[in-house]
Design an enzyme around this catalytic site. Structure first.
Site, PDB file in Angstrom:
ATOM      1  N   MET A 309       8.071  -4.435  -1.626  1.00  0.00           N
ATOM      2  CA  MET A 309       7.186  -5.282  -2.417  1.00  0.00           C
ATOM      3  C   MET A 309       5.835  -5.385  -1.741  1.00  0.00           C
ATOM      4  O   MET A 309       5.750  -5.574  -0.522  1.00  0.00           O
ATOM      5  CB  MET A 309       7.817  -6.677  -2.586  1.00  0.00           C
ATOM      6  CG  MET A 309       6.941  -7.680  -3.316  1.00  0.00           C
ATOM      7  SD  MET A 309       6.563  -7.139  -5.005  1.00  0.00           S
ATOM      8  CE  MET A 309       5.008  -7.998  -5.268  1.00  0.00           C
ATOM      9  N   GLU A 344       3.390   0.982  -1.084  1.00  0.00           N
ATOM     10  CA  GLU A 344       3.056  -0.442  -0.958  1.00  0.00           C
ATOM     11  C   GLU A 344       1.632  -0.640  -0.441  1.00  0.00           C
ATOM     12  O   GLU A 344       0.947  -1.582  -0.855  1.00  0.00           O
ATOM     13  CB  GLU A 344       4.060  -1.144  -0.037  1.00  0.00           C
ATOM     14  CG  GLU A 344       5.519  -0.999  -0.462  1.00  0.00           C
ATOM     15  CD  GLU A 344       5.745  -1.263  -1.939  1.00  0.00           C
ATOM     16  OE1 GLU A 344       5.114  -2.193  -2.495  1.00  0.00           O
ATOM     17  OE2 GLU A 344       6.548  -0.537  -2.551  1.00  0.00           O
ATOM     18  N   GLU A 366       1.691   0.255 -10.978  1.00  0.00           N
ATOM     19  CA  GLU A 366       2.787   1.086 -10.464  1.00  0.00           C
ATOM     20  C   GLU A 366       2.553   2.578 -10.630  1.00  0.00           C
ATOM     21  O   GLU A 366       2.939   3.367  -9.767  1.00  0.00           O
ATOM     22  CB  GLU A 366       4.106   0.672 -11.120  1.00  0.00           C
ATOM     23  CG  GLU A 366       4.516  -0.773 -10.843  1.00  0.00           C
ATOM     24  CD  GLU A 366       4.714  -1.063  -9.346  1.00  0.00           C
ATOM     25  OE1 GLU A 366       4.732  -0.124  -8.540  1.00  0.00           O
ATOM     26  OE2 GLU A 366       4.846  -2.244  -9.005  1.00  0.00           O
TER      27      GLU A 366
END
Length: 926
Positions: A309, A344, A366
């Site tokens: 994340m 990330e 994304e």
């Protein structure tokens, strides 16, 4: 990672303007929502009104890692854009108390209404909040640490001495910050955050920003104060309370990089630290925008649902996605960890600095991060040969995108479950593939200039699709000069980037381009590629396709923008063959009509290296996918596959396996042992020479090592005698040494899958799994144990993963999916999924990638109407609250329907072709 989506819906943002134009007091409702106290709730939309926006959060959190709960207080500074007496914000499963409004005149209490279906609070004032006046709301709150993997949740691990230690960590994307503190939990409500966290002296805390001081508070506790963040969305806030240790380095741009892990695994952080330093420096230079924070932490969390994340300044990871042991981790482990860190850190610009306005454009986060994985790793770690795996991302996206249950890259979503389902192969992989296509079309230089311009123009803001296309448009100021300098001649239509790219982001699916060569004339046509028996579903689709092609007469790459249903281009001379979609840089398939596949097959059989390995992989992929829609006969595709006996490159070899292995996997779920074994023998024979050339060592390039692992694992699972003998011998030697013997990492999986065929071997591997601290080793142990033929062991693994004592619950979806591929376990996996459905959706959340993957991957090798009826029986029994509306269910149905059609049409052809090959091989022997 990821479900296909059931909503076949509208273009970007169609429903988002009207709520913003009305205050909560004005908004009309037909059936007004009722708050928990029985009163009317003053807002009836899942989306918050825009009458009030947050400016700054002052957040104090006190987690108790013994009682496993937390308390807190938040003060939110507000901007009021329209007069209103109601503040609507989010809170989920929080006990709210002492709610106050701070005004220029003083402080007064507010009435609180709660509406759990929308996770919303209404704070009611007895007088209006005036436009332009600064206000602040203060709320106290309390809750238990979450038992799921979202919000502010509990994680734990055991030390080697057996002591259980607890960690509290956050995961707020997409809609889970509201479960940790009251907030305006939508990406467009960006604000600054100042955090304080109370802890015991035995723990440390980390958050997005550096700690500025620690003070003693009542009860012998400490309170850590953190610097104020940059302006950012709620889903990027992060904090961790733990006993982690860390290692640190400084980048050449002066950013402090630290990697955190549990104390006994801190030695496995060196590679991640070095990779993060190198990658952050790369992005700093590439984007020409300095990383805006003074530090970047990477933390390995013992319990973590996804891979990682991108929280700004504090990225979090699964331990397997960050920890690396150079002696015991594989080549693919190294590549995977590097790619995840690259993903990330790319988000620190794409997603954090510039954020999509709403989740319907999630791909702007994304898709870019996935695309930048490959750009950055190729530049910083060329030895990892990351280009060899990019193509597979496009193939994976096409698998989902070929079903009628797919969705446009930009898709309207409203509720949390729909938002979760956006985190799929379309948003990530298709997004990356169309960006790669655009980069190839414009040139890397022009594309890079355009995305830098996008990031600079919209820093600390939110964007929609069109903002990106405007930024990379060649028809604006200096971009025109750069476009001309790429030595390309663009027509007016070819410079309409928005017009071109809207056809790829605002409609679902992808095109199939049919090529028919007649002398110098090449006739082109396009249609939607769709696995369906309803041809009407392919009507009405038109793409602007940047075609590339090369011919037998030259290595020059030619370009042609196909904007109509059909068109014609002319070659300068007649050629032996033409290959469209060079290196598969475009997100489309190609069919060579008439006798067009014959020269391609002949080329591969006699001179396969005349085209690149990516071209060969795309030809393999395309021809077998064309069998599924009736464009090509199966025997033609199988004829093409025969050239693979000479193939050595990883992308083409693995794509060959990827098309051939599923054929016998379908048969394993039916009673057709003879044909199944015939198919298995054919594949072993096809790759026998390449398998025989593999050494049982860790030598060679990364791609060579990954290919070795793949080939030897396949050969052993298929009982290829030389492999079986060697693996059996090595497993026995390893077991006799009590696991102390050093096995070559790349061949260890092949050894383990043979060892777990006996109860004694399986139990030994389980014991080694319990003892190991190396995360990549534990992962290989666990995966090998799912391949055993011992049904009682398979059932135990799923049940134990659900309990989470010996095997982590985070790994349960992967365990269930792996067992579903085991011919001895597929029914066990399906039964487990049904029996534990409610526990699974509670732990992993409706719409999540974990749940969606279990639905699709457990069922995607079924090919009988009986199993389809059984699936429908179970999923039809669900309610909306338990997942009946999940889009992945439709994807699962459509995949099985396609499997049934494929088997009905092609089984006779397959049997006849395999018989012919067997007779030919027998004749050649004599």
């Amino acid at each position: 990672m990821l479900a296909s989506l059931l909503l076949l819906v509208v273009l970007v943002g169609a429903s988002h303007s009207s709520p913003a134009a009305q205050t909560p007091d004005q908004r009309p409702t037909k059936d007004p929502p009722i708050a928990t106290n029985g009163k009317r709730f003053p807002w009836d939309s899942m989306r918050l009104p825009k009458t009030i926006t947050p400016v700054h959060y002052d957040l104090s959190i006190h987690p108790n890692l013994t009682s496993l709960d937390f308390t807190g207080v938040v003060s939110i500074e507000l901007d009021v854009h329209e007069d209103t007496s109601v503040v609507i914000l989010h809170a989920k499963q929080l006990q709210i108390s002492n709610v106050l409004l701070v005004t220029p005149e003083g402080t007064k209490p507010l009435q609180v209404l709660e509406y759990p279906p929308s996770h919303q609070l209404a704070l009611l004032s007895d007088s209006a909040l005036k436009k332009g006046v600064k206000y602040e709301v203060q709320l106290e709150f309390a809750a238990n640490l979450s038992e799921s993997f979202h919000g502010f949740y509990r994680s734990s691990y055991h030390t080697t001495s057996g002591e259980l230690r607890t960690v509290a960590s956050t995961q707020f994307e997409a809609t889970y910050a509201r479960g940790a503190f009251p907030c305006f939990d939508e990406p467009a409500f960006k604000a600054n955050y100042t955090l304080r966290i109370i802890r015991e002296p035995r723990h440390i805390t980390i958050s997005n920003m550096p700690k500025v001081k620690t003070v003693e508070v009542q009860g012998g506790l400490l309170e850590d104060h953190f610097d104020t963040t940059v302006k950012m969305s709620t889903y990027l806030v992060a904090y961790i309370v733990s006993d982690f240790l860390s290692v640190s380095k400084i980048t050449k741009h002066g950013v402090k990089i630290s990697v955190y892990a549990v104390p006994e695994k801190i030695e496995q952080t060196t590679f991640a630290l070095d990779a993060a330093v190198k990658l952050l420096d790369f992005y700093d230079d590439y984007f020409d925008i300095p990383y805006p924070l003074p530090k970047q932490d990477l933390a390995a969390i013992p319990d973590f649902q996804s891979g990682a994340m991108e929280n700004w300044g504090l990225t979090t990871y699964r331990e397997t996605a960050l920890l690396f042991d150079p002696q015991k981790s594989s080549a693919s482990d190294k590549l995977g960890i590097t790619k995840i860190i690259a993903h990330e850190l790319a988000h620190q610009w794409f997603g954090n600095l510039v954020t999509m306005e709403w989740w319907d454009d999630l791909w702007l986060n994304e898709g870019f991060a996935k695309f930048m994985e490959f750009i950055s790793v190729d530049a910083t770690y060329p030895e990892l040969q990351v280009d060899d795996v990019f193509l597979d991302k496009c193939f994976e996206a096409m698998e989902v995108d070929s079903l009628s249950s797919t969705h446009p890259i930009s898709t309207s979503v409203e509720n949390p479950a729909q938002i979760q389902e956006m985190f799929d192969d379309v948003s990530y992989d298709k997004g990356a593939c169309i960006l790669n296509m655009l980069r190839d079309y414009l040139s890397p230089t022009v594309f890079e200039i355009g995305i830098i311009r996008y990031l600079k123009r919209f820093s600390y803001q939110n964007t929609v699709n069109s903002n990106l296309w405007e930024s990379v448009c060649c028809k604006t100021d200096l971009m025109w000069v750069f476009c001309l300098n790429t030595q390309k001649w663009f027509s007016e239509a070819e410079l309409d980037i928005k017009g071109i790219m809207d056809t790829w982001t605002l409609q679902e699916g992808f095109p199939l381009v049919t090529v028919e060569v007649r002398g110098r004339e090449v006739r082109l046509s396009q249609e939607r590629y769709l696995k369906t028996d309803d041809p009407s579903l392919t009507d009405g689709f038109l793409w602007q396709i940047p075609l590339t092609y090369r011919t037998s007469s030259s290595t020059t790459i030619h370009r042609f923008l196909l904007t109509a249903k059909s068109d014609v281009l002319y070659l300068p001379e007649e050629v032996e063959w033409v290959k469209f979609n060079v290196d598969m840089s475009g997100y489309y398939m190609v069919h060579y009509a008439g006798d067009g596949w014959s020269p391609i097959i002949k080329l591969l059989q006699h001179n396969h290296t005349a085209v690149s390995s990516n071209d060969r992989a795309s030809l393999i992929h395309n021809i077998f996918q064309l069998v599924s829609v009736g464009k090509v006969r199966l025997d033609t595709a199988l004829d093409l596959s025969l050239y693979l006996s000479k193939e050595t490159e990883i992308m083409a070899v693995t794509q060959g396996f990827g098309e051939l292995v599923p054929l016998y996997k379908l048969m394993e779920k039916r009673d057709m042992t003879v044909l199944e074994n015939q198919m298995k023998s054919f594949i072993v024979d096809l790759f026998r020479r390449l398998i025989d050339r593999q050494e049982w060592t860790d030598s060679g390039s990364v791609s060579e090592r990954m290919l070795r692992s793949y080939l030897l694992l396949f050969a052993c699972v298929r009982n290829y005698a030389p492999c079986l003998t060697k693996a059996t011998q090595l497993f026995q030697q390893w077991k006799d040494s009590d696991g102390e013997m050093s096995l070559p990492v790349d061949v260890s999986m092949a050894v383990f899958v043979i060892g777990v065929r006996t109860p004694e071997g399986w139990d030994f591997l389980l014991e080694k799994y319990r003892q190991s601290l190396q995360m990549s080793v534990k992962s290989r142990f666990k995966w090998a144990m799912t391949v055993t033929p011992l049904k009682d062991k398979l059932k135990w693994m799923m049940e134990e993963s659900l309990r989470g004592e010996v095997m982590k619950t985070q790994d349960l979806p992967g365990v269930v999916i792996s067992i579903s591929k085991n011919p001895h376990g597929y029914k066990l996996a399906w039964d487990f999924l049904q029996a534990n459905w409610e526990k699974l959706i509670e732990k992993f959340e409706l719409g999540s990638t974990s749940v969606s993957r279990m639905v699709t991957d457990v069922t995607n090798q079924y090919s009988t109407r009986e199993m389809l009826d059984e699936m429908r029986g179970f999923f039809n029994s669900l309610t909306e609250e338990t997942g009946s509306e999940m889009r992945c269910i439709q994807q699962a149905y459509q995949t099985v329907e396609d499997n049934i059609r494929w088997m009905d049409t092609n089984l006779p052809l397959l049997k006849a072709w395999l018989d012919k090959q067997h007779h030919r091989a027998t004749h050649e022997e004599f």
